[in-house]
Design a protein around this motif. Structure first.
Motif, PDB file in Angstrom:
ATOM      1  N   ILE A   7       0.867  -1.184   0.000  1.00  0.00           N
ATOM      2  CA  ILE A   7       0.000   0.000   0.000  1.00  0.00           C
ATOM      3  C   ILE A   7       0.904   1.234   0.000  1.00  0.00           C
ATOM      4  O   ILE A   7       1.676   1.446   0.939  1.00  0.00           O
ATOM      5  N   GLY A   8       0.804   2.028  -1.059  1.00  0.00           N
ATOM      6  CA  GLY A   8       1.653   3.217  -1.190  1.00  0.00           C
ATOM      7  C   GLY A   8       2.675   3.014  -2.296  1.00  0.00           C
ATOM      8  O   GLY A   8       3.623   2.241  -2.159  1.00  0.00           O
ATOM      9  N   ALA A   9       2.419   3.680  -3.435  1.00  0.00           N
ATOM     10  CA  ALA A   9       3.295   3.528  -4.606  1.00  0.00           C
ATOM     11  C   ALA A   9       4.207   4.745  -4.733  1.00  0.00           C
ATOM     12  O   ALA A   9       4.282   5.378  -5.772  1.00  0.00           O
ATOM     13  N   GLY A  10       4.899   5.072  -3.636  1.00  0.00           N
ATOM     14  CA  GLY A  10       5.747   6.268  -3.642  1.00  0.00           C
ATOM     15  C   GLY A  10       7.205   5.946  -3.892  1.00  0.00           C
ATOM     16  O   GLY A  10       7.546   4.935  -4.511  1.00  0.00           O
ATOM     17  N   TYR A  11       8.074   6.801  -3.358  1.00  0.00           N
ATOM     18  CA  TYR A  11       9.521   6.675  -3.546  1.00  0.00           C
ATOM     19  C   TYR A  11      10.044   5.376  -2.935  1.00  0.00           C
ATOM     20  O   TYR A  11      11.053   4.852  -3.374  1.00  0.00           O
ATOM     21  N   VAL A  12       9.357   4.890  -1.897  1.00  0.00           N
ATOM     22  CA  VAL A  12       9.797   3.653  -1.256  1.00  0.00           C
ATOM     23  C   VAL A  12       9.029   2.451  -1.814  1.00  0.00           C
ATOM     24  O   VAL A  12       9.633   1.469  -2.258  1.00  0.00           O
ATOM     25  N   GLY A  13       7.703   2.538  -1.791  1.00  0.00           N
ATOM     26  CA  GLY A  13       6.881   1.403  -2.227  1.00  0.00           C
ATOM     27  C   GLY A  13       7.209   0.951  -3.643  1.00  0.00           C
ATOM     28  O   GLY A  13       7.408  -0.254  -3.883  1.00  0.00           O
ATOM     29  N   GLY A  14       7.291   1.898  -4.576  1.00  0.00           N
ATOM     30  CA  GLY A  14       7.522   1.549  -5.984  1.00  0.00           C
ATOM     31  C   GLY A  14       8.846   0.817  -6.191  1.00  0.00           C
ATOM     32  O   GLY A  14       8.865  -0.361  -6.596  1.00  0.00           O
ATOM     33  N   PRO A  15       9.982   1.456  -5.886  1.00  0.00           N
ATOM     34  CA  PRO A  15      11.274   0.792  -6.112  1.00  0.00           C
ATOM     35  C   PRO A  15      11.463  -0.490  -5.301  1.00  0.00           C
ATOM     36  O   PRO A  15      12.005  -1.479  -5.802  1.00  0.00           O
ATOM     37  N   THR A  16      11.017  -0.486  -4.035  1.00  0.00           N
ATOM     38  CA  THR A  16      11.230  -1.664  -3.184  1.00  0.00           C
ATOM     39  C   THR A  16      10.496  -2.879  -3.761  1.00  0.00           C
ATOM     40  O   THR A  16      11.056  -3.977  -3.848  1.00  0.00           O
ATOM     41  N   PRO A  48       6.562   7.746 -12.218  1.00  0.00           N
ATOM     42  CA  PRO A  48       6.317   8.971 -11.447  1.00  0.00           C
ATOM     43  C   PRO A  48       7.544   9.468 -10.687  1.00  0.00           C
ATOM     44  O   PRO A  48       7.535  10.583 -10.188  1.00  0.00           O
ATOM     45  N   ILE A  49       8.570   8.634 -10.553  1.00  0.00           N
ATOM     46  CA  ILE A  49       9.783   9.119  -9.885  1.00  0.00           C
ATOM     47  C   ILE A  49      10.984   8.810 -10.754  1.00  0.00           C
ATOM     48  O   ILE A  49      10.985   7.840 -11.523  1.00  0.00           O
ATOM     49  N   TYR A  50      12.006   9.654 -10.615  1.00  0.00           N
ATOM     50  CA  TYR A  50      13.221   9.445 -11.393  1.00  0.00           C
ATOM     51  C   TYR A  50      14.264   8.786 -10.501  1.00  0.00           C
ATOM     52  O   TYR A  50      14.653   9.330  -9.481  1.00  0.00           O
ATOM     53  N   GLU A  51      14.685   7.604 -10.863  1.00  0.00           N
ATOM     54  CA  GLU A  51      15.746   6.896 -10.145  1.00  0.00           C
ATOM     55  C   GLU A  51      16.596   6.172 -11.175  1.00  0.00           C
ATOM     56  O   GLU A  51      16.054   5.388 -11.978  1.00  0.00           O
ATOM     57  N   PRO A  52      17.888   6.385 -11.185  1.00  0.00           N
ATOM     58  CA  PRO A  52      18.731   5.677 -12.147  1.00  0.00           C
ATOM     59  C   PRO A  52      18.530   4.162 -12.062  1.00  0.00           C
ATOM     60  O   PRO A  52      18.571   3.588 -10.977  1.00  0.00           O
ATOM     61  N   GLY A  53      18.266   3.546 -13.205  1.00  0.00           N
ATOM     62  CA  GLY A  53      18.141   2.083 -13.270  1.00  0.00           C
ATOM     63  C   GLY A  53      16.741   1.557 -12.992  1.00  0.00           C
ATOM     64  O   GLY A  53      16.447   0.381 -13.224  1.00  0.00           O
ATOM     65  N   LEU A  54      15.856   2.428 -12.504  1.00  0.00           N
ATOM     66  CA  LEU A  54      14.526   1.939 -12.104  1.00  0.00           C
ATOM     67  C   LEU A  54      13.661   1.560 -13.316  1.00  0.00           C
ATOM     68  O   LEU A  54      12.940   0.550 -13.275  1.00  0.00           O
ATOM     69  N   ALA A 164      18.505   4.461  -5.168  1.00  0.00           N
ATOM     70  CA  ALA A 164      17.546   3.488  -4.631  1.00  0.00           C
ATOM     71  C   ALA A 164      17.781   2.083  -5.181  1.00  0.00           C
ATOM     72  O   ALA A 164      17.798   1.106  -4.419  1.00  0.00           O
ATOM     73  N   VAL A 165      17.997   1.984  -6.491  1.00  0.00           N
ATOM     74  CA  VAL A 165      18.124   0.654  -7.095  1.00  0.00           C
ATOM     75  C   VAL A 165      19.380  -0.042  -6.575  1.00  0.00           C
ATOM     76  O   VAL A 165      19.341  -1.204  -6.156  1.00  0.00           O
ATOM     77  N   GLU A 166      20.468   0.710  -6.565  1.00  0.00           N
ATOM     78  CA  GLU A 166      21.735   0.178  -6.037  1.00  0.00           C
ATOM     79  C   GLU A 166      21.579  -0.240  -4.569  1.00  0.00           C
ATOM     80  O   GLU A 166      22.016  -1.316  -4.167  1.00  0.00           O
ATOM     81  N   ASP A 167      20.954   0.617  -3.779  1.00  0.00           N
ATOM     82  CA  ASP A 167      20.788   0.334  -2.345  1.00  0.00           C
ATOM     83  C   ASP A 167      19.915  -0.910  -2.128  1.00  0.00           C
ATOM     84  O   ASP A 167      20.160  -1.698  -1.212  1.00  0.00           O
ATOM     85  N   LEU A 168      18.896  -1.051  -2.980  1.00  0.00           N
ATOM     86  CA  LEU A 168      18.001  -2.203  -2.826  1.00  0.00           C
ATOM     87  C   LEU A 168      18.676  -3.489  -3.293  1.00  0.00           C
ATOM     88  O   LEU A 168      18.437  -4.563  -2.749  1.00  0.00           O
ATOM     89  N   LEU A 169      19.497  -3.344  -4.310  1.00  0.00           N
ATOM     90  CA  LEU A 169      20.215  -4.502  -4.864  1.00  0.00           C
ATOM     91  C   LEU A 169      21.223  -5.036  -3.866  1.00  0.00           C
ATOM     92  O   LEU A 169      21.346  -6.246  -3.668  1.00  0.00           O
ATOM     93  N   LYS A 170      21.924  -4.123  -3.209  1.00  0.00           N
ATOM     94  CA  LYS A 170      22.972  -4.537  -2.251  1.00  0.00           C
ATOM     95  C   LYS A 170      22.808  -3.771  -0.952  1.00  0.00           C
ATOM     96  O   LYS A 170      23.635  -2.919  -0.609  1.00  0.00           O
ATOM     97  N   PRO A 171      21.770  -4.078  -0.193  1.00  0.00           N
ATOM     98  CA  PRO A 171      21.565  -3.322   1.055  1.00  0.00           C
ATOM     99  C   PRO A 171      22.651  -3.648   2.077  1.00  0.00           C
ATOM    100  O   PRO A 171      23.083  -4.797   2.165  1.00  0.00           O
ATOM    101  N   ASP A 172      23.094  -2.641   2.846  1.00  0.00           N
ATOM    102  CA  ASP A 172      24.054  -2.898   3.930  1.00  0.00           C
ATOM    103  C   ASP A 172      23.445  -3.913   4.889  1.00  0.00           C
ATOM    104  O   ASP A 172      24.122  -4.766   5.424  1.00  0.00           O
ATOM    105  N   LYS A 335      19.044  16.758  -3.779  1.00  0.00           N
ATOM    106  CA  LYS A 335      20.347  16.149  -4.068  1.00  0.00           C
ATOM    107  C   LYS A 335      20.340  15.764  -5.539  1.00  0.00           C
ATOM    108  O   LYS A 335      19.287  15.822  -6.187  1.00  0.00           O
ATOM    109  N   LYS A 336      21.503  15.370  -6.067  1.00  0.00           N
ATOM    110  CA  LYS A 336      21.521  15.047  -7.495  1.00  0.00           C
ATOM    111  C   LYS A 336      20.853  13.700  -7.773  1.00  0.00           C
ATOM    112  O   LYS A 336      20.611  12.905  -6.861  1.00  0.00           O
TER     113      LYS A 336
END
Ligand code: NAD
Ligand code: UGA
Length: 469
Positions: A7-16, A48-54, A164-172, A335-336
C-alpha cells in the motif's frame, strides 16, 4: 505463489516492490495506491519518480509478476504479506504539531486492511513510524478484524533517493523486527525468506519490534548529525581560514570516524531527515527526556542556521544589497539524480534571496517548473525550531524565472548559487557563463563541486562552503 501487496506507490513502495519482483519470480507483487495519476504513471513509460536504473527493473517485471493498481481492497484481501509504505509526514495541527508524525494515512490503511481481510496476514511497517506504532496498529487490526491472525513486522527502509536501485540490490542490511512469540518469529522468517532470494543471510538482521522501529529513526538521526557536525565546522573554517574538505578528509581517515557523509553543504534536505529527527525529539519529550530531545533538536537547528548563513553570505558579499540583481540558482532538487524537492534547501535559499528583493532565475535538470512553483508557494510550517529564514509570501513563486538551460539562468546575472551537486554543473563552460554575467561576477558554491581556483582564474569571485577566500 506467495502474494505481496504494497500500500503506497511512492519513492519507497515503488522501487522496493520492483526489486522484490525482479529477484523473486515466484512471488506476485502488486503495488496499490489511492492516487490514480500515480498508478497510471507507474503503468506508463514515464514513471512517477526518477531513479537511475529503475525504468529497466520496472519494465522487466511489469505485467509478469509486478503490477500497479488502484484496486486497493481487492489486492489487500488477496495478499499473504501486506507492506504499508504510505507517507508519515510531520503533524501540522493539534497535539505535537510541527514534530510528531502524522499517522492518519497509516491508520486509515490499517483500518482498511482489517475491513477487507478474510485470511491471515503478515502486515509489514515499511513507512518510518514512531517507536511503538506496531502496538497501535496491532490493536486496530485485531479489534476490527474478523477473527483472523495478523502478525505485525517492522521492516524499515534505508534506501537513499538517487541510489535506490543500487541500495536495494545490495543493502548494507535488511532489518526485520517482530514479536518474540513463535508466531511472531515465524512471520519474521517468512519475510526474511523473501529477502534471502538476493540478500546474504548475514545481512538480514532480526530484532524485536521496538528495536527495529527505533533503529530507523536512530539511523537517520546519526546520518543527519554527521552533516550538521561538518556544517558546523564549515562555519568555523570560514572564520579561521581552515578548509572544510581538508578537515573532513583528515578526520575521515580515522577508521572510527570513516569518510562517508562528511560533505559540507548548504544544508541537508529530503523528505525524511528533518521529519524523522523532529519525530525523535517529540518521542524523547513524551518519554520525559528533555535533555535527549534538545540534543537531537540541535541537528535540525544547525541545518537551519547553515541555510540562513548561506543567504546572508550572498547578500553580505554582494555589497549588502541584492535588490533588483539577477541571481541564478543552479539546482533545485534536494540532491543530485532525483527530481525530489521535498524539504530541499533550495526552497529556503530562494525565499531568502527573494526577501532581499533579488530577481531569481532557477534551473534544474529534473524538477519541473510546476513543482518549483508549488514549493515556493507553500508557507513553511510554523515548526518548533526557530525560523532563521522567514517564509516568503506565496506570491514569491510568481517572481521567479524558471528556465530550461543553465546558460539562460546565468545570463546577465550578478551571482550564481549552486544548490544541487548535478554533474552537469561541474562540466559547464564557466568561461561562457562569466562572459555573459554582470561584473563583478559571483559564484556561491553550496555543494563544493567546482574548483574555486579555476573559476577565480577566469575572473569570478568565488565563495565555497567552509573554504578560504
Ligand atoms: P510518498 O509520499 O512518495 O508515497 C506514499 C504513497 O502512499 C502516496 O503515493 C500516497 O498516495 C499513498 N497513500 C497514502 N495513504 C494511502 C492509503 N490509505 N491507501 C493507499 N495509498 C495511500 O512517500 P515515500 O517517500 O515513499 O515514503 C513512504 C514512507 O517511507 C515514509 O514513512 C518515509 O518516511 C519512509 N521512507 C522514505 C524514504 C525515501 O527515500 N523517500 C526512505 C526510507 C523511508
Ligand atoms: C536518507 C538516508 O540516507 C537513507 O538511508 C534513508 O533511508 C532516507 O534518508 C529516508 O529515510 O528517507 P535521502 O534523504 O534520500 O536518504 O538522501 P541522502 O543521501 O541521505 O541525502 C540527504 C541530504 O543530505 C541531501 O540533501 C544531501 O545533499 C545531504 N548530504 C548528504 C550532505 O549535505 N552531505 C553529505 O555528506 C551527505
Amino acid at each position: 505463489m506467495v502474494k505481496i501487496c504494497c500500500i503506497g506507490a511512492g519513492y519507497v513502495g515503488g522501487p522496493t516492490m520492483a526489486m522484490i519482483a525482479l529477484k523473486c519470480h515466484d512471488i506476485e507483487v502488486v503495488v496499490v495506491d489511492i492516487s490514480k495519476p500515480r498508478i497510471a504513471a507507474w503503468n506508463s513509460d514515464e514513471l512517477p519518480i526518477y531513479e537511475p536504473g529503475l525504468d529497466e527493473v520496472v519494465k522487466e517485471r511489469r505485467g509478469k509478476n509486478l503490477f500497479f493498481s488502484t484496486d486497493v481492497q481487492k489486492h489487500v484481501a488477496e495478499a499473504d504479506i501486506i507492506f504499508v509504505s504510505v507517507n508519515t509526514p510531520t503533524k501540522t495541527r493539534g497535539l505535537g504539531a510541527g514534530k510528531a508524525a502524522d499517522l492518519t494515512y497509516w491508520e486509515s490503511a490499517a483500518r482498511m486492511i482489517a475491513d477487507v481481510s478474510k485470511t491471515d496476514k503478515i502486515v509489514v511497517e515499511k513507512s518510518t513510524v514512531p517507536v511503538k506504532t506496531a502496538e497501535a496498529i496491532e490493536k486496530i487490526l485485531t479489534k476490527n478484524g474478523h477473527g483472523i491472525e495478523f502478525q505485525i513486522l517492522s521492516n524499515p527502509e534505508f534506501l537513499a533517493e538517487g541510489t535506490a536501485v543500487e541500495d536495494l540490490l545490495k543493502p548494507d542490511r535488511v532489518l526485520i523486527g517482530g514479536r518474540e512469540t513463535p508466531k511472531g518469529q515465524a512471520a519474521i522468517q517468512a519475510l526474511a525468506a523473501v529477502y534471502a532470494h538476493w540478500v546474504p543471510k548475514e545481512n538480514i538482521i532480526t530484532t524485536n519490534l521496538w528495536s527495529a522501529e527505533l533503529s530507523k529513526l536512530a539511523a537517520n538521526a546519526f546520518l543527519a548529525q554527521r552533516i550538521s557536525s561538518i556544517n558546523a565546522m564549515s562555519a568555523l573554517c570560514e572564520a579561521t581560514g581552515a578548509n572544510v574538505s581538508e578537515v573532513a578528509y583528515a578526520i575521515g581517515k580515522d577508521s572510527r570516524i570513516g569518510p562517508k557523509f562528511l560533505q559540507s553543504s548548504v544544508g541537508f534536505g529530503g523528505s525524511c531527515f528533518q521529519k524523522d529527527i523532529l519525530n525523535l525529539v517529540y518521542i524523547c519529550e513524551c518519554n520525559g527526556l528533555p535533555e535527549v530531545a534538545a540534543y537531537w533538536k540541535q541537528v535540525v537547528d544547525i541545518n537551519d542556521y547553515q541555510k540562513s548563513r548561506f543567504v546572508n553570505r550572498v547578500v553580505g558579499s554582494m555589497f549588502n544589497t541584492i535588490s533588483g540583481k539577477k541571481i541564478a540558482i543552479l539546482g533545485f532538487a534536494f540532491k543530485k539524480d532525483t527530481g525530489d524537492t521535498r524539504e530541499t534547501p533550495a526552497i529556503d535559499v530562494t525565499n531568502g534571496l527573494l526577501r532581499d528583493r533579488a530577481l531569481v532565475s532557477v534551473y534544474d535538470p529534473q524538477v519541473t517548473e510546476e513543482q518549483m512553483r508549488r514549493d515556493l508557494s507553500q508557507e513553511k510550517f510554523a515548526w518548533d525550531h526557530p525560523a532563521h529564514i522567514q517564509p516568503a509570501s506565496p506570491a514569491s513563486a510568481q517572481k521567479v524565472g524558471y528556465v530550461m538551460d543553465p546558460y539562460q539562468a546565468t545570463k546577465d546575472a550578478h551571482g550564481v548559487c549552486i544548490l544541487t551537486e548535478w554533474d552537469e554543473f561541474k562540466k559547464m563552460d564557466w568561461q561562457k557563463v562569466y562572459d555573459n554575467m554582470v561584473k563583478p561576477a559571483f559564484v556561491f558554491d553550496g555543494r563544493n563541486i567546482i574548483n574555486p581556483e579555476e573559476l577565480r582564474k577566469i575572473g569570478f569571485i568565488v565563495y565555497s562552503i567552509g573554504k578560504p577566500l
